[in-house]
Write a protein that holds these residues in place. Structure first.
Motif: not given
Length: 285
Positions: A254-281
């Motif tokens: 991926l290039y610099h703007e990782i959230f604007n890449e055609p293959d950005a789905q993994q980036v979004f998934d990783d962000l959600k996966g990291w957020l979820e435990p913190l939001l669940a607390v």
């Protein structure tokens, strides 16, 4: 997808009177699981983060995006800052104003230059934060000896003069639509002053030397093929933070703007996966 209360655009005055353009993407109180403030990168503006705001809304977060001084719809000479630490002072005002709406501190998201200043903000503990999210943070820059000499000269002769920032649209994303939109965007500029660059370099030194003081849960999402900032800065920073305080994900193709890449789905998934435990607390309280 959660229903927005409103997309509210307004202005907030910085400490020196500079008006900063702000957009809030608010969820109904019953749906919101928290909040996040977004700091954009050099030369761009907060409007380029609408899709990210929508995703964060889906995660249950109300979102505030704002244009840095000298960027987008905010006031200030394009690509310049006044002396001192105005980017940090602006962020403090923006974040604390947003925090008053909620019962707990927000997350802070920063991309590139915004990621650099967000990191320094967290390390300086200027305001309480629930977590720090860094997208291709500018924790190191590639500068030649000639560029360093030019910076010294410009700092002495014309510290506020904007010169080309060297950011190539074609190195931001593999998606030609993203590149074309960036080139056509009237709110994107291509300037940087010696004062702003010096502020960035000073912040890089601060972040690297104070990394051991990091006390905010941090997610680092970095481009493995970054041609805009030096990824080694993120790697060095990660080695210096307290154990378990930060995690980093590299995306090799991926290039610099990782959230604007055609293959950005993994980036979004990783962000959600990291957020979820913190939001669940919070929900378990």
């Amino acid at each position: 997808m959660p229903q927005l209360v409103a997309l509210q655009s307004h202005q907030i005055s910085a400490a020196d009177g500079t008006l900063l353009y702000v957009t809030d993407y608010l969820l109904p109180a019953a749906q919101a699981r928290g909040s996040v403030v977004v700091m954009h990168g050099l030369g761009e503006h907060s409007g380029r983060y609408r899709h990210l705001a929508g995703f964060l809304n889906e995660c249950g977060l109300s979102v505030r995006c704002y244009d840095h001084r000298g960027h987008g719809r905010s006031q200030g000479r394009r690509g310049d800052v006044i002396y001192g630490d105005p980017m940090l002072q602006d962020a403090e005002i923006i974040i604390e104003d947003f925090s008053t709406r909620f019962a707990e501190p927000p997350f802070l998201f920063g991309h590139s230059m915004g990621g650099l200043f967000a990191t320094r903000f967290a390390l300086a503990a200027m305001s309480p934060l629930r977590g720090l999210i860094l997208s291709s943070p500018a924790l190191a820059l590639r500068m030649s000896p000639f560029q360093h000499r030019m910076l010294k000269l410009m700092s002495a002769l014309a510290p506020s003069l904007g010169v080309p920032n060297g950011v190539s649209a074609g190195l931001l994303s593999h998606d030609p639509k993203v590149v074309a939109a960036y080139k056509a965007d009237p709110l994107v500029h291509h300037r940087i002053s010696a004062r702003l660059l010096r502020s960035m370099l000073s912040s890089i030194d601060y972040c690297q030397s104070h990394a051991g003081a990091l006390a905010t849960p941090t997610l680092m999402l970095v481009s493995g093929d970054d041609r805009v900032v030096d990824i080694e800065g993120s790697r060095r920073f990660l080695l210096r933070v307290p154990p378990g305080m930060a995690v980093m994900r590299e995306y090799d193709r991926l290039y610099h703007e990782i959230f604007n890449e055609p293959d950005a789905q993994q980036v979004f998934d990783d962000l959600k996966g990291w957020l979820e435990p913190l939001l669940a607390v919070r929900q378990q309280r």
